[in-house]
Design a protein around this motif. Structure first.
Motif, mmCIF file in Angstrom:
data_model
loop_
_atom_site.group_PDB
_atom_site.id
_atom_site.type_symbol
_atom_site.label_atom_id
_atom_site.label_comp_id
_atom_site.label_asym_id
_atom_site.label_seq_id
_atom_site.Cartn_x
_atom_site.Cartn_y
_atom_site.Cartn_z
ATOM 1 N N CYS A 177 -1.286 -18.254 15.320
ATOM 2 C CA CYS A 177 0.015 -18.911 15.189
ATOM 3 C C CYS A 177 -0.032 -20.339 15.718
ATOM 4 C CB CYS A 177 1.081 -18.118 15.945
ATOM 5 S SG CYS A 177 1.490 -16.513 15.233
ATOM 6 N N LEU A 178 -0.697 -20.532 16.854
ATOM 7 C CA LEU A 178 -0.748 -21.846 17.483
ATOM 8 C C LEU A 178 -1.570 -22.852 16.683
ATOM 9 C CD1 LEU A 178 -1.183 -20.650 21.161
ATOM 10 C CD2 LEU A 178 0.788 -21.916 20.267
ATOM 11 N N THR A 236 0.149 -32.223 11.581
ATOM 12 C CA THR A 236 1.003 -31.866 12.725
ATOM 13 C C THR A 236 1.098 -30.354 12.892
ATOM 14 O OG1 THR A 236 2.990 -31.883 11.328
ATOM 15 C CG2 THR A 236 2.411 -33.941 12.456
ATOM 16 N N HIS A 237 1.384 -29.956 14.129
ATOM 17 C CA HIS A 237 1.622 -28.550 14.447
ATOM 18 C C HIS A 237 3.094 -28.275 14.768
ATOM 19 C CE1 HIS A 237 -2.751 -28.877 15.180
ATOM 20 N NE2 HIS A 237 -2.788 -27.605 14.869
ATOM 21 N N SER A 266 6.761 -19.555 7.277
ATOM 22 C CA SER A 266 6.594 -20.159 8.598
ATOM 23 C C SER A 266 5.315 -19.693 9.265
ATOM 24 C CB SER A 266 7.788 -19.812 9.491
ATOM 25 O OG SER A 266 8.967 -20.446 9.058
ATOM 26 N N GLY A 267 4.951 -20.385 10.345
ATOM 27 C CA GLY A 267 3.707 -20.086 11.030
ATOM 28 C C GLY A 267 3.634 -18.695 11.615
ATOM 29 N N GLY A 268 4.745 -18.216 12.176
ATOM 30 C CA GLY A 268 4.742 -16.876 12.751
ATOM 31 C C GLY A 268 4.546 -15.797 11.706
ATOM 32 N N VAL A 291 1.871 -21.065 2.375
ATOM 33 C CA VAL A 291 2.022 -22.433 2.870
ATOM 34 C C VAL A 291 3.053 -22.427 3.995
ATOM 35 C CG1 VAL A 291 2.892 -24.749 2.313
ATOM 36 C CG2 VAL A 291 1.382 -23.557 0.706
ATOM 37 N N ARG A 292 2.670 -23.009 5.120
ATOM 38 C CA ARG A 292 3.666 -23.198 6.167
ATOM 39 C C ARG A 292 4.553 -24.375 5.793
ATOM 40 N NH1 ARG A 292 3.209 -25.542 12.318
ATOM 41 N NH2 ARG A 292 5.351 -25.036 12.900
ATOM 42 N N HIS A 293 5.820 -24.303 6.151
ATOM 43 C CA HIS A 293 6.770 -25.373 5.841
ATOM 44 C C HIS A 293 6.328 -26.708 6.446
ATOM 45 C CE1 HIS A 293 8.321 -25.439 9.976
ATOM 46 N NE2 HIS A 293 8.283 -24.112 9.936
#
Length: 219
Positions: free
Chosen positions: A178-179, A217-218, A155-157, A7-9
């Motif tokens: 990532c984007l 959101t991104h 995180s996404g990265g 999960v991304r934050h």
């Protein structure tokens, strides 16, 4: 075999221009995290293990989700994000590429900076591209080898790099991954005899109702 759920934050302080200022959830980020936790509860999701990075936004997102787990949350700094703002500042000073404003500029900036980072063309970075790649590969392999379903809040990265190392993505597709990763998006991998296999990418079921779509959101 057990799934590993990444999960991304939740949305962080997206008006920040440095690492410390960025590293806290916005009010919306807290809502996203709580809504995801509610969704997991409604789906009777039970995790045997929960992992986070040591960054504040990871810890706060995990608190918001409040996942049901028999074990204590494990914090592992290998799940921490690359230091984007620090590298972007160095990249601007050394190569004249200004820090981006907004998503469109960020989408153009990230591949340029990552290419320079990969090639060792930015002096003084906190870690090399190769070190980041290795630490993510190592921690993903270790979590995948554990027993029981795992939740990983990061995180996404880190998620993008996990995809790169498991799916052999080139730099262009690593950047695209990532984007595209949204805040509190859900990604699942399943350990297979031949390695980790992606079974879900960038899902936001907790944000898909009409009244919550604004929260996709991104940044």
């Amino acid at each position: 075999m057990s799934h590993v759920t990444f999960v991304r934050h939740g949305q962080a302080n997206n008006s920040a221009r440095d690492e410390e200022g960025y590293d806290k959830l916005s009010d919306l980020g807290w809502k996203q995290s709580r809504w995801l936790g509610e969704h997991f509860g409604q789906m009777n999701e039970v995790f045997a293990r929960v992992y986070t990075g040591t960054l504040r936004r990871h810890v706060e997102t995990t608190e918001g989700i409040n996942a049901n787990s028999p074990e204590a949350v494990i914090q592992d700094e290998r799940l921490n994000e690359l230091q984007y703002f620090t590298m972007a500042t160095l990249f601007e000073a050394q190569h004249g590429e200004p820090l981006p404003n907004g998503r469109e500029e960020f989408a153009a900036h990230l591949p340029k900076m990552f290419r320079a980072w990969q090639e060792g063309a930015i002096d003084g970075v906190p870690e090399s591209f190769q070190h980041f790649e290795k630490r993510v590969n190592d921690v993903v392999r270790e979590i995948g080898a554990g027993k029981g379903r795992a939740l990983v809040v990061t995180s996404g990265g880190v998620i993008g790099m996990a995809l790169r190392v498991t799916m052999s993505l080139d730099l262009k597709n690593f950047c695209h991954a990532c984007l595209s990763i949204q805040n509190t998006s859900v990604h699942r991998m399943q350990p297979m005899p031949t390695g980790m296999a992606l079974v879900q990418f960038n899902a936001t079921p907790h944000l898909e109702t009409t009244e919550r779509q604004f929260a996709q959101t991104h940044l």
